[in-house]
Write a protein that holds these residues in place. Structure first.
Motif, PDB file in Angstrom:
ATOM      1  N   LEU A   1     -21.714 -22.926  54.817  1.00 40.96           N
ATOM      2  CA  LEU A   1     -20.772 -22.191  55.664  1.00 40.96           C
ATOM      3  C   LEU A   1     -20.876 -20.683  55.509  1.00 40.96           C
ATOM      4  O   LEU A   1     -20.296 -19.939  56.300  1.00 40.96           O
ATOM      5  CB  LEU A   1     -19.337 -22.620  55.350  1.00 40.96           C
ATOM      6  CG  LEU A   1     -18.902 -23.948  55.959  1.00 40.96           C
ATOM      7  CD1 LEU A   1     -17.500 -24.263  55.499  1.00 40.96           C
ATOM      8  CD2 LEU A   1     -18.948 -23.899  57.468  1.00 40.96           C
TER       9      LEU A   1
ATOM     10  N   GLU B   1     -19.918 -29.230  60.966  1.00 37.48           N
ATOM     11  CA  GLU B   1     -20.607 -28.117  60.313  1.00 37.48           C
ATOM     12  C   GLU B   1     -21.336 -28.677  59.102  1.00 37.48           C
ATOM     13  O   GLU B   1     -20.763 -28.816  58.029  1.00 37.48           O
ATOM     14  CB  GLU B   1     -19.599 -27.041  59.894  1.00 37.48           C
ATOM     15  CG  GLU B   1     -18.840 -26.426  61.042  1.00 37.48           C
ATOM     16  CD  GLU B   1     -19.718 -25.512  61.877  1.00 37.48           C
ATOM     17  OE1 GLU B   1     -20.722 -24.997  61.346  1.00 37.48           O
ATOM     18  OE2 GLU B   1     -19.404 -25.310  63.060  1.00 37.48           O
TER      19      GLU B   1
ATOM     20  N   VAL C   1     -13.284 -26.343  59.441  1.00 36.05           N
ATOM     21  CA  VAL C   1     -13.441 -27.080  58.179  1.00 36.05           C
ATOM     22  C   VAL C   1     -12.113 -27.121  57.427  1.00 36.05           C
ATOM     23  O   VAL C   1     -11.710 -28.162  56.895  1.00 36.05           O
ATOM     24  CB  VAL C   1     -14.545 -26.421  57.319  1.00 36.05           C
ATOM     25  CG1 VAL C   1     -14.647 -27.107  55.965  1.00 36.05           C
ATOM     26  CG2 VAL C   1     -15.882 -26.474  58.049  1.00 36.05           C
TER      27      VAL C   1
ATOM     28  N   ARG D   1     -16.885 -30.684  56.015  1.00 33.74           N
ATOM     29  CA  ARG D   1     -17.892 -30.069  56.885  1.00 33.74           C
ATOM     30  C   ARG D   1     -18.426 -31.081  57.884  1.00 33.74           C
ATOM     31  O   ARG D   1     -18.609 -30.772  59.063  1.00 33.74           O
ATOM     32  CB  ARG D   1     -19.041 -29.498  56.048  1.00 33.74           C
ATOM     33  CG  ARG D   1     -18.665 -28.276  55.221  1.00 33.74           C
ATOM     34  CD  ARG D   1     -19.911 -27.532  54.768  1.00 33.74           C
ATOM     35  NE  ARG D   1     -20.770 -28.351  53.918  1.00 33.74           N
ATOM     36  CZ  ARG D   1     -20.645 -28.445  52.609  1.00 33.74           C
ATOM     37  NH1 ARG D   1     -19.673 -27.789  51.983  1.00 33.74           N
ATOM     38  NH2 ARG D   1     -21.476 -29.191  51.907  1.00 33.74           N
TER      39      ARG D   1
ATOM     40  N   ASP E   1     -15.880 -31.390  49.897  1.00 33.56           N
ATOM     41  CA  ASP E   1     -16.338 -30.269  50.719  1.00 33.56           C
ATOM     42  C   ASP E   1     -17.265 -30.771  51.823  1.00 33.56           C
ATOM     43  O   ASP E   1     -17.138 -30.380  52.991  1.00 33.56           O
ATOM     44  CB  ASP E   1     -17.079 -29.239  49.870  1.00 33.56           C
ATOM     45  CG  ASP E   1     -16.207 -28.621  48.787  1.00 33.56           C
ATOM     46  OD1 ASP E   1     -14.972 -28.761  48.863  1.00 33.56           O
ATOM     47  OD2 ASP E   1     -16.776 -28.006  47.863  1.00 33.56           O
TER      48      ASP E   1
ATOM     49  N   GLY F   1     -16.135 -21.830  51.735  1.00 38.35           N
ATOM     50  CA  GLY F   1     -16.806 -23.097  51.957  1.00 38.35           C
ATOM     51  C   GLY F   1     -16.518 -24.190  50.964  1.00 38.35           C
ATOM     52  O   GLY F   1     -17.132 -25.259  51.038  1.00 38.35           O
TER      53      GLY F   1
ATOM     54  N   ARG G   1     -21.035 -18.142  58.445  1.00 37.77           N
ATOM     55  CA  ARG G   1     -20.572 -18.750  59.692  1.00 37.77           C
ATOM     56  C   ARG G   1     -19.371 -17.986  60.216  1.00 37.77           C
ATOM     57  O   ARG G   1     -18.783 -17.137  59.555  1.00 37.77           O
ATOM     58  CB  ARG G   1     -20.200 -20.225  59.455  1.00 37.77           C
ATOM     59  CG  ARG G   1     -21.359 -21.112  59.020  1.00 37.77           C
ATOM     60  CD  ARG G   1     -22.404 -21.274  60.120  1.00 37.77           C
ATOM     61  NE  ARG G   1     -23.454 -22.194  59.731  1.00 37.77           N
ATOM     62  CZ  ARG G   1     -23.471 -23.483  60.035  1.00 37.77           C
ATOM     63  NH1 ARG G   1     -22.474 -24.003  60.710  1.00 37.77           N
ATOM     64  NH2 ARG G   1     -24.473 -24.243  59.650  1.00 37.77           N
TER      65      ARG G   1
ATOM     66  N   ASN H   1     -15.163 -21.715  59.993  1.00 42.43           N
ATOM     67  CA  ASN H   1     -14.398 -21.897  58.757  1.00 42.43           C
ATOM     68  C   ASN H   1     -13.079 -22.595  59.046  1.00 42.43           C
ATOM     69  O   ASN H   1     -12.648 -23.494  58.314  1.00 42.43           O
ATOM     70  CB  ASN H   1     -14.113 -20.528  58.114  1.00 42.43           C
ATOM     71  CG  ASN H   1     -15.341 -19.916  57.473  1.00 42.43           C
ATOM     72  OD1 ASN H   1     -16.365 -20.564  57.337  1.00 42.43           O
ATOM     73  ND2 ASN H   1     -15.232 -18.662  57.097  1.00 42.43           N
TER      74      ASN H   1
END
Length: 733
Positions: free
Chosen positions: A579, A575, A590, A570, A566, A512, A582, A587
């Motif tokens: 994460l 998202e 992203v 997302r 980040d 993430g 998930r 993933n």
């Protein structure tokens, strides 16, 4: 980490080791099973730390671990076994140091693993008068002298650092030596050269017994003697020639003639049925082929003999193996045409001079072609960016070693660089990095003798640009693979360029967050692409990225990650939460947004390295479009289409980037050409690529338009989705 993957690989290896028909394959699978068993034991016992750059607790981080598929360490060191031959202590004697010094001066050694360079560095330091440096190095590696090999392997000196090869002549010879005889071809040749002539002899013998058209009507003692001799010869032939079993089948003419002959020899009268079968066999053989010795029969057998005289691939491979054995085994082949020249007189029994080698035998030799990387790409010896990446250590090594002024040390450091880059990567988590050159104790020991200047920095930058142009020219529709990115990053440091490089991340282990290099690369893209087709098509706000200030230092340490970047990735992927936990697809969405924002190193290559492909940006866009349409043609009926969809999206992103650097007239011409080309392609290709091309055209013509329309006939092409991809929906209609 869940040991399920390792357990699955162990099960597959065990299945192959127990059931595969080929002995060599079973042996390799058994060895592979042993390695996976070590992985699994280490994971379950806690002895292995999967995801760590120091996976084995009792080995330093600089020791090269044995690594299996997926980046899993087995717990064993790759250089395990200690010094084969002379022990570690031998190389610290006067005779041992003299041996190492001689190898240093000649360059005749091979550093397969980084550890193999350590004692050569000790010898160099002592010759340079740096006794303290040599002793410090020995103190660090000495405790492992009985466990690891620190001396070089025998090898040849590298003559030209610009000459590279994908495989060595020894590799090519080994591939060819493993070729087995083709049972079908061998059976056919045996039938033509052994059993057909023998059947003719049986036929001639039985023809001597014909009276008024009836076979077996007259058989005297001389005939019976010759029949017995023929039967004894059959036994010898059957024992020596085992490829063809046709002669054993009861309904075959040869078997009928031989069986009847055996009955006569045993004094058994032929039954009416046996006589009928014998008569039919003789009549049919004469009718189909003619009497042995006749012109028709002689022509038939001459043609079959000519067919049988054609050498098999196995025989021709033996010739190439002998030719390759005469070449230096640790290098590529400078003159492959000489190796592949037609068979010479007297070179092999039964093979006619002038015989050409088939494509299937030429291919392994061509894989060992030695030349500049440009020559190998042009010759299609380098078919992918991944293969190019495997050659880069050979190219970059000389550049990375250039700051060492002593020639012997420079050669040694180049060999060490190649060995480090060729070692298998570990699976790493938590943004950890692979072991770097400067972490090797013997490389640290000679750092004081490294004197970078403007010339070496300029050479590193030139090599960096050369590799970037090679990658884009050779493989314009492909992401730069991670091994190539690592080489570019190292060269960037040598060039003192401070360049931001980003790696491809695995969606199944993504945690993430992105390293700050991603934000740095995105900022470079923001400088290059504001207001561009790329920015509009992907809906990017590069001004927002330029305003992110997470690259600042926090205290004494530079930030490892950028929370703002980040969060932006997302947000763009839809998202918005944490994460963790998930799906892999979430993933992937992203990660794809990070690739879009950074252009996955393309902007860095262009804006910072100065890459300018000779073909021009529009031509690269054409080639990326061709790749996307070719991949689209493989979607229908594909049992695993999602990987292909992602590859199409990668090619498409490259295409959009290339168009963004082209002038508007070239862009308009491309859209017209591609539209006409798409009209001529099969329905599945049009269904997959048509909406993407329509969406890109909308954005190019109308600077305020979005690629997606309400009807779905125009779409922005992305590779990842948590639902069913629109390409696959359209193809299923």
């Amino acid at each position: 980490m869940n040991p399920g993957y390792a357990a699955g690989e162990l099960a597959k290896a065990l299945a192959t080791a127990s059931a595969h028909e080929d002995e060599a394959t079973r042996r390799r699978a058994d060895e592979r099973a042993g390695r996976w068993a070590s992985v699994l034991r280490g994971m379950l016992s806690g002895a292995l730390r999967v995801g760590s750059r120091k996976p084995v607790a009792d080995l330093p981080v600089w020791v090269t671990p044995e690594v299996v598929r997926g980046g899993f360490a087995t717990g064993r060191a790759a250089a395990a076994g200690g010094e084969r031959g002379a022990p570690f202590a031998h190389y610290l004697t006067e005779a041992g140091l003299a041996e190492l010094t001689a190898r240093l001066d000649s360059g005749a050694y091979h550093v397969e693993l980084p550890e193999h360079a350590a004692l050569l560095v000790v010898a160099w330091l002592l010759r340079a008068g740096d006794r303290d440096g040599a002793l410090r190095l020995l103190e660090e590696i000495g405790p492992y002298g009985e466990r690891l090999r620190f001396s070089p392997l025998p090898g040849e000196a590298v003559a030209d650092p610009d000459v590279v090869w994908r495989e060595t002549s020894a590799d090519a010879g080994e591939r060819l030596a493993q070729r087995r005889r083709n049972p079908q071809i061998e059976a056919q040749r045996e039938a033509l050269t052994v059993w057909n002539p023998f059947a003719d002899e049986l036929l001639v013998l039985w023809c001597e017994t014909v009276v008024d058209g009836q076979v077996a009507a007259a058989m005297d003692d001389d005939w019976r003697r010759r029949a017995s001799a023929l039967l004894r010869r059959y036994e010898r032939l059957a024992a020596a020639h085992t490829w063809c079993g046709k002669h054993k089948r009861p309904k075959e003419n040869l078997a009928i003639l031989r069986s009847a002959l055996a009955k006569v020899e045993d004094g058994v009268s032929l039954t009416p049925r046996a006589r009928g079968m014998l008569q039919h066999a003789v009549d049919s053989m004469l009718r189909r082929r003619g009497t042995p010795g006749s012109a028709r029969h002689a022509a038939l057998r001459a043609g079959q003999a000519a067919e049988a005289s054609v050498p098999t691939h196995h025989e021709l491979a033996r010739i190439l193996v002998r030719r390759l054995a005469a070449l230096p085994p640790g290098q590529g082949i400078g003159d492959v045409e000489e190796v592949l020249s037609p068979v010479r007189a007297g070179e092999a029994d039964g093979v006619a001079p002038g015989t050409e080698f088939p494509v299937s035998l030429r291919a392994p030799v061509l894989r060992a072609l030695a030349g500049t990387v440009e020559e190998l790409v042009a010759a299609r010896v380098v078919p992918s960016a991944e293969v190019l990446a495997s050659l880069v250590p050979q190219i970059a090594a000389a550049t990375a070693a250039a700051p060492y002024r002593d020639e012997a040390l420079r050669t040694l450091m180049a060999a060490t660089y190649r060995a480090l880059r060729n070692r298998r990567s570990l699976l790493l988590l938590n943004l950890e990095h692979q072991v770097r050159l400067g972490e090797l104790p013997w490389v640290r020991a000679v750092q004081p003798y490294r004197t970078a200047d403007d010339d070496t920095r300029g050479e590193a930058h030139a090599t960096l640009r050369r590799l970037g142009e090679l990658a884009l020219e050779g493989f314009p529709a492909t992401l730069l693979p991670n091994p190539l990115v690592r080489e570019l990053s190292t060269l960037g440091k040598e060039a003192d360029a401070g360049l931001p490089w980003v790696s491809e991340l695995a969606a199944d282990i993504f945690e993430g967050t992105f390293a700050t290099s991603f934000l740095g690369a995105a900022k470079v893209a923001a400088e290059l692409l504001p207001g561009s087709l790329y920015e509009r098509y992907y809906g990017i706000d590069y001004a927002r990225i330029s305003a992110i200030d997470d690259l600042r230092k926090r205290g004494r340490q530079a930030a490892a990650t950028s929370p703002a970047f980040d969060a932006l990735c997302r947000e763009r992927a839809g998202e918005l939460g944490d994460l963790r936990g998930r799906s892999v697809a979430a993933n992937g969405m992203v990660i794809e947004q990070a690739q879009i924002l950074t252009t996955h190193n393309l902007a860095t290559l262009v804006a910072r390295v100065g890459v300018r492909p000779e073909s021009g940006w529009p031509v690269l866009a054409d080639r990326a479009f061709a790749t996307a349409t070719t991949l689209a043609g493989r979607l229908r009926g594909n049992p695993r289409p999602l990987g292909t969809v992602k590859d199409i999206a990668y090619a498409w992103r490259q295409l959009v980037f290339f168009l963004s650097l082209s002038d508007e007239a070239e862009v308009r011409a491309r859209f017209a050409n591609w539209s006409r080309e798409l009209d001529s392609r099969p329905d599945p290709v049009r269904a997959a690529i048509g909406p993407a091309l329509s969406g890109l055209t909308r954005v190019a013509i109308d600077r305020t338009a979005e690629p997606d329309d309400a009807s779905g006939t125009s779409r922005r092409l992305l590779g990842w989705t948590t639902g069913r991809h629109w390409m696959l929906v359209r193809l299923s209609r």
